[in-house]
Design a protein around this motif. Structure first.
Motif, mmCIF file in Angstrom:
data_model
loop_
_atom_site.group_PDB
_atom_site.id
_atom_site.type_symbol
_atom_site.label_atom_id
_atom_site.label_comp_id
_atom_site.label_asym_id
_atom_site.label_seq_id
_atom_site.Cartn_x
_atom_site.Cartn_y
_atom_site.Cartn_z
ATOM 1 N N VAL A 20 0.836 -1.205 0.000
ATOM 2 C CA VAL A 20 0.000 0.000 0.000
ATOM 3 C C VAL A 20 0.867 1.249 0.000
ATOM 4 O O VAL A 20 0.613 2.203 -0.753
ATOM 5 C CB VAL A 20 -0.976 -0.014 1.195
ATOM 6 N N ARG A 21 1.909 1.248 0.794
ATOM 7 C CA ARG A 21 2.794 2.428 0.819
ATOM 8 C C ARG A 21 3.465 2.622 -0.549
ATOM 9 O O ARG A 21 3.501 3.736 -1.084
ATOM 10 C CB ARG A 21 3.857 2.285 1.906
ATOM 11 N N ALA A 22 3.979 1.524 -1.125
ATOM 12 C CA ALA A 22 4.654 1.645 -2.415
ATOM 13 C C ALA A 22 3.682 2.048 -3.518
ATOM 14 O O ALA A 22 3.971 2.941 -4.328
ATOM 15 C CB ALA A 22 5.334 0.326 -2.766
ATOM 16 N N GLY A 23 2.514 1.399 -3.548
ATOM 17 C CA GLY A 23 1.575 1.637 -4.636
ATOM 18 C C GLY A 23 0.903 2.995 -4.585
ATOM 19 O O GLY A 23 0.709 3.648 -5.620
ATOM 20 N N ARG A 224 -10.219 -1.584 6.192
ATOM 21 C CA ARG A 224 -10.347 -2.451 7.369
ATOM 22 C C ARG A 224 -9.003 -2.761 8.001
ATOM 23 O O ARG A 224 -8.847 -2.715 9.231
ATOM 24 C CB ARG A 224 -11.050 -3.743 6.964
ATOM 25 N N GLU A 225 -8.013 -3.094 7.176
ATOM 26 C CA GLU A 225 -6.747 -3.598 7.702
ATOM 27 C C GLU A 225 -5.780 -2.494 8.102
ATOM 28 O O GLU A 225 -4.918 -2.711 8.976
ATOM 29 C CB GLU A 225 -6.082 -4.501 6.667
ATOM 30 N N LEU A 226 -5.898 -1.309 7.489
ATOM 31 C CA LEU A 226 -4.919 -0.250 7.736
ATOM 32 C C LEU A 226 -5.554 1.043 8.222
ATOM 33 O O LEU A 226 -4.930 2.105 8.151
ATOM 34 C CB LEU A 226 -4.102 0.016 6.457
ATOM 35 N N ALA A 227 -6.775 0.961 8.732
ATOM 36 C CA ALA A 227 -7.469 2.137 9.298
ATOM 37 C C ALA A 227 -7.476 3.298 8.311
ATOM 38 O O ALA A 227 -7.166 4.440 8.653
ATOM 39 C CB ALA A 227 -6.819 2.557 10.616
ATOM 40 N N ALA A 228 -7.852 2.984 7.060
ATOM 41 C CA ALA A 228 -7.935 4.008 6.021
ATOM 42 C C ALA A 228 -9.370 4.512 5.911
ATOM 43 O O ALA A 228 -10.301 3.921 6.475
ATOM 44 C CB ALA A 228 -7.468 3.443 4.686
ATOM 45 N N ASP A 264 -2.862 3.658 9.686
ATOM 46 C CA ASP A 264 -1.760 2.844 10.202
ATOM 47 C C ASP A 264 -0.423 3.185 9.555
ATOM 48 O O ASP A 264 0.638 2.833 10.099
ATOM 49 C CB ASP A 264 -2.064 1.359 9.997
ATOM 50 N N LEU A 265 -0.453 3.846 8.412
ATOM 51 C CA LEU A 265 0.786 4.254 7.748
ATOM 52 C C LEU A 265 1.093 5.735 7.940
ATOM 53 O O LEU A 265 2.129 6.212 7.467
ATOM 54 C CB LEU A 265 0.706 3.961 6.237
ATOM 55 N N GLU A 266 0.182 6.439 8.617
ATOM 56 C CA GLU A 266 0.310 7.890 8.788
ATOM 57 C C GLU A 266 0.595 8.555 7.441
ATOM 58 O O GLU A 266 1.510 9.355 7.282
ATOM 59 C CB GLU A 266 1.412 8.225 9.809
ATOM 60 N N LEU A 267 -0.266 8.193 6.475
ATOM 61 C CA LEU A 267 -0.055 8.597 5.088
ATOM 62 C C LEU A 267 -1.311 9.256 4.550
ATOM 63 O O LEU A 267 -2.414 8.695 4.673
ATOM 64 C CB LEU A 267 0.290 7.357 4.239
ATOM 65 N N ASP A 268 -1.171 10.432 3.958
ATOM 66 C CA ASP A 268 -2.264 11.106 3.262
ATOM 67 C C ASP A 268 -2.014 11.025 1.762
ATOM 68 O O ASP A 268 -0.924 11.378 1.280
ATOM 69 C CB ASP A 268 -2.372 12.574 3.690
ATOM 70 N N VAL A 269 -3.028 10.570 1.025
ATOM 71 C CA VAL A 269 -2.883 10.331 -0.411
ATOM 72 C C VAL A 269 -3.903 11.179 -1.168
ATOM 73 O O VAL A 269 -5.106 10.912 -1.081
ATOM 74 C CB VAL A 269 -3.089 8.848 -0.752
#
Length: 320
Positions: A20-23, A224-228, A264-269
């Motif tokens: 998910v982070r890479a993609g 579900r898996e990464l709290a997105a 869970d990745l502290e990532l904004d896309v």
């Protein structure tokens, strides 16, 4: 129940986070198709295989019904290995033929889903009480070396799953598979063939919208898996034929400007309106090209079967 586990839930969680982070930070964005297949995604795919537009499953099954006895006679396989086995439904045609031939002693299904594999092994053990059945929980691109040693093995890789790999990945996969087989052992490969886009595209964009729901399921998995916080309804299903590569691309298209937070990745896309994320390729093949790819990896194509429409092909190749 005999299961050899080389993947567990922690492994899969790490892989999901990395993918998910890479993609989602790539340009253009992408996600690998394996994340479609949670329990709901697997149910949706089974629904897809029964749709009138989706010809690959029924065409391949018809080929196996017609030619399984010949495959058993030619190979006289003692061990059948299935990669990406899922429910192993089509493989029963091969099992029946090999059992009838009197050569088969063992069946080894490999799949990333431990729960699906456990259910398949339990069902098959009941159906084939005289057969040694050992499941391998693993990734076919990383865990081939863990396949049990055997004498005169036949590896079945069906469903045109080979088409989900880009050419470089296919070359690596086929070479890796060849490295774990002994000279003279067998590969049975199912491959969807190049055809009119008017047939191809509807198979990935059905009128009932089942494939669209299947495509968007990857967003439910990430939520579900990464709290997105993907707004799943704000992404449209897209299926296009790419003639340069001769593959179908499935994509998700953002219907508006939006920012997705992956907790869970502290990532904004950020997604712009109309921006697309590729979720799957499904390459289509020509016989000569497939034969060449197999030869480059050390396999010799011995037999080829196709349907009257030349829509789907099954190759029986031998490790050289």
């Amino acid at each position: 129940m005999l299961l050899d586990r080389h993947l567990d839930d922690d492994d899969l969680a790490r892989e999901l986070r990395a993918d998910v982070r890479a993609g989602l930070t790539a340009d253009p964005r992408w996600m690998p198709p394996k994340w479609f297949y949670d329990a709901r995604g697997s149910e949706l795919f089974e629904d897809i295989t029964r749709l009138p537009e989706y010809y690959p499953t029924r065409t391949e099954r018809a080929l196996l019904e017609t030619h399984a006895a010949a495959i058993a006679r030619i190979t006289e396989a003692k061990t059948l290995v299935e990669l990406g086995s899922g429910s192993s439904e089509k493989t029963r045609l091969l099992l029946d033929a090999l059992v009838a031939r009197g050569t088969l002693g063992a069946f080894v299904p490999l799949d990333v889903s431990g729960s699906a594999l456990a259910a398949a092994v339990e069902s098959l053990t009941a159906a084939y009480p005289g057969l040694g059945i050992r499941g391998v929980v693993g990734d076919m691109t990383r865990h081939l070396r863990h396949l049990p040693e055997g004498d005169n093995r036949l590896v079945a890789f069906l469903g045109s799953t080979i088409g989900n790999l880009v050419p470089a990945e296919r070359a690596t996969f086929l070479s890796s598979l060849r490295s774990v087989l002994h000279e003279g052992e067998w590969l049975l490969l199912g491959a969807d063939l190049v055809k009119d886009p008017a047939v191809l595209v509807p198979a990935y964009d059905d009128a009932a919208g089942v494939t669209a729901e299947f495509n968007r399921n990857v967003l439910h998995v990430i939520n579900r898996e990464l709290a997105a916080d993907f707004d799943v309804a704000a992404f449209e299903h897209v299926a296009v034929w790419e003639p340069r590569h001769e593959w179908i691309e499935m994509r998700l298209r953002s219907s508006r400007d939006q920012v997705v937070h992956i907790g869970d990745l502290e990532l904004d896309v950020p997604f712009a309106a109309g921006e697309e994320m590729r979720t799957e390729i499904s390459a289509k093949f020509r016989r000569d090209g497939l034969t060449a790819e197999l030869a480059a990896a050390g396999f010799t194509a011995r037999h080829w079967w196709t349907d009257p429409n030349d829509w789907f092909g099954i190759t029986l190749a031998q490790a050289g």
